[in-house]
Write a protein that holds these residues in place. Structure first.
Motif, PDB file in Angstrom:
ATOM      1  N   GLU A  33       0.823  -1.211   0.000  1.00 37.46           N
ATOM      2  CA  GLU A  33       0.000   0.000   0.000  1.00 37.46           C
ATOM      3  C   GLU A  33       0.853   1.254   0.000  1.00 37.46           C
ATOM      4  O   GLU A  33       0.464   2.280  -0.564  1.00 37.46           O
ATOM      5  CB  GLU A  33      -0.908   0.019   1.237  1.00 37.46           C
ATOM      6  N   THR A  46       2.158   6.388  -2.754  1.00 38.16           N
ATOM      7  CA  THR A  46       0.934   5.604  -2.726  1.00 38.16           C
ATOM      8  C   THR A  46       0.366   5.568  -4.134  1.00 38.16           C
ATOM      9  O   THR A  46       0.725   6.394  -4.978  1.00 38.16           O
ATOM     10  CB  THR A  46      -0.113   6.191  -1.762  1.00 38.16           C
ATOM     11  N   LYS A  70      -7.883   3.162  -2.316  1.00 37.28           N
ATOM     12  CA  LYS A  70      -8.418   3.373  -0.977  1.00 37.28           C
ATOM     13  C   LYS A  70      -7.513   2.681   0.029  1.00 37.28           C
ATOM     14  O   LYS A  70      -7.260   1.486  -0.065  1.00 37.28           O
ATOM     15  CB  LYS A  70      -9.841   2.819  -0.872  1.00 37.28           C
ATOM     16  N   MET A  71      -7.018   3.425   0.991  1.00 41.18           N
ATOM     17  CA  MET A  71      -6.108   2.872   1.979  1.00 41.18           C
ATOM     18  C   MET A  71      -6.883   2.050   3.005  1.00 41.18           C
ATOM     19  O   MET A  71      -7.999   2.386   3.386  1.00 41.18           O
ATOM     20  CB  MET A  71      -5.357   3.990   2.698  1.00 41.18           C
ATOM     21  N   SER A  72      -6.263   0.965   3.451  1.00 43.59           N
ATOM     22  CA  SER A  72      -6.831   0.184   4.537  1.00 43.59           C
ATOM     23  C   SER A  72      -6.654   0.942   5.843  1.00 43.59           C
ATOM     24  O   SER A  72      -5.929   1.944   5.902  1.00 43.59           O
ATOM     25  CB  SER A  72      -6.130  -1.178   4.638  1.00 43.59           C
ATOM     26  N   VAL A  73      -7.283   0.471   6.905  1.00 41.54           N
ATOM     27  CA  VAL A  73      -7.127   1.120   8.204  1.00 41.54           C
ATOM     28  C   VAL A  73      -5.664   1.075   8.638  1.00 41.54           C
ATOM     29  O   VAL A  73      -5.157   2.010   9.270  1.00 41.54           O
ATOM     30  CB  VAL A  73      -8.035   0.453   9.266  1.00 41.54           C
ATOM     31  N   GLU A 116      -3.717   3.738   6.557  1.00 40.71           N
ATOM     32  CA  GLU A 116      -3.939   5.080   7.103  1.00 40.71           C
ATOM     33  C   GLU A 116      -3.140   5.266   8.388  1.00 40.71           C
ATOM     34  O   GLU A 116      -2.537   6.321   8.615  1.00 40.71           O
ATOM     35  CB  GLU A 116      -5.432   5.290   7.380  1.00 40.71           C
ATOM     36  N   ALA A 117      -3.126   4.234   9.228  1.00 37.46           N
ATOM     37  CA  ALA A 117      -2.377   4.320  10.479  1.00 37.46           C
ATOM     38  C   ALA A 117      -0.881   4.434  10.214  1.00 37.46           C
ATOM     39  O   ALA A 117      -0.162   5.168  10.908  1.00 37.46           O
ATOM     40  CB  ALA A 117      -2.665   3.097  11.346  1.00 37.46           C
ATOM     41  N   LEU A 153       0.536   5.806   7.564  1.00 37.97           N
ATOM     42  CA  LEU A 153       0.815   7.171   7.116  1.00 37.97           C
ATOM     43  C   LEU A 153       0.845   8.135   8.305  1.00 37.97           C
ATOM     44  O   LEU A 153       1.658   9.062   8.344  1.00 37.97           O
ATOM     45  CB  LEU A 153      -0.236   7.621   6.099  1.00 37.97           C
ATOM     46  N   GLU A 154      -0.033   7.912   9.274  1.00 37.43           N
ATOM     47  CA  GLU A 154      -0.021   8.747  10.486  1.00 37.43           C
ATOM     48  C   GLU A 154       1.324   8.624  11.205  1.00 37.43           C
ATOM     49  O   GLU A 154       1.885   9.625  11.677  1.00 37.43           O
ATOM     50  CB  GLU A 154      -1.148   8.317  11.430  1.00 37.43           C
TER      51      GLU A 154
END
Length: 301
Positions: free
Chosen positions: A140, A278, A283-286, A289-290, A292-293
């Protein structure tokens, strides 16, 4: 045309002969030859040129192989995700050049969620593989860097591959040496002063390795160069030969592999832009997204 035929073509293209490919595939040579001929007839092209000296790809064959590699990669992703016995497990994958913060962000995601069942993967790999992995959605997120020498080429690849690059930091250029090196106490040094020692660089093993290098100073003419494709091996070589490598100056104190290394600012300037890629529109998975945070915690610009 089916996936087996496509895999056969790739196996033959990567072999020196039809016999060698047949051995790797555990099929008979006549069966392999017949399958590929059927495919050539169906597509109305000649994929392989056959002579008494062996086989070679035709121009049409090279084009076919380029597309075939992408098709097989996508098929294997689908197969692993939906057809394997692990399909009910959570999946997440990252591909990265050799940056410790990318690993730390990865482990932070696992600590945060710790799903009951999962298959997570982090691939510390070559630049080309980082690009291809994100392009094919094998991963991802990809972490990589570029300097002025290869910025234009990589940005062109980003556009061609449908990738988005997000900058995390801009880092000046440093030399890494072992803590007992004669220059270890210096705050600044030039490549000319380091000329008597070997520079250890990550081996990209690619025809365009000049443009896909992950280190700065890619266009510098190093008199002594050693290529390595493993971080631990690189550290061992630097320690034993008094060599050095070039990097961003980020040395995490709790990284077991990097303990014993010190960084010295290079007088030559070739800043590295480090960030993540990316796939556009994906669409990013949960977990993506985490991740990337976690990466954004390292943002310096």
């Amino acid at each position: 045309m089916n996936i087996t035929q496509i895999k056969y073509v790739l196996a033959v293209a990567a072999s020196s002969s039809m016999r060698e490919a047949a051995t790797k595939l555990f099929v008979s040579q006549p069966a392999l030859s017949a399958s590929i001929r059927e495919l050539e007839e169906e597509l109305s092209i000649l994929i392989f040129e056959r002579t008494n000296k062996g086989i070679s790809l035709t121009d049409a064959g090279r084009e076919f192989v380029a597309y075939a590699k992408k098709a097989v990669a996508q098929y294997e992703i689908l197969e692993e995700r939906f057809l394997s016995r692990d399909s009910e497990k959570e999946h997440f994958s990252v591909s990265t050049q050799h940056y410790n913060f990318a690993i730390k962000a990865f482990t932070a995601v696992i600590k945060r969620y710790d799903p009951e069942k999962y298959i997570f993967a982090i691939h510390e790999t070559r630049t080309r593989s980082v690009l291809e992995d994100v392009r094919s959605l094998k991963s991802e997120v990809g972490i990589l860097a570029f300097s002025g020498a290869n910025e234009g080429v990589l940005k062109k690849i980003f556009k061609e591959y449908g990738l988005e690059f997000t900058t995390l930091m801009r880092r000046e250029t440093y030399a890494y040496v072992w803590e007992n090196h004669p220059f270890a106490g210096r705050s600044e040094i030039s490549l000319e002063e380091l000329a008597q020692y070997p520079c250890v660089s990550f081996d990209q093993s690619d025809d365009s390795n000049f443009y896909l290098t992950e280190e700065a100073m890619a266009d510098y003419d190093f008199g002594k160069m050693i290529k390595s494709d493993d971080r631990a091996t690189t550290m061992e070589i630097i320690s034993e030969l008094g060599g050095y490598s070039i990097g961003s100056g980020m040395l995490a104190g709790d990284d077991a592999i990097l303990k014993g290394m010190v960084s010295i600012k290079l007088k030559e300037e070739d800043p590295l832009i480090i960030g993540y890629i990316t796939r556009k529109g994906s669409k990013m998975s949960v977990y993506g997204e985490a991740y990337l945070e976690e990466l954004r915690k390292y943002k310096e610009l």
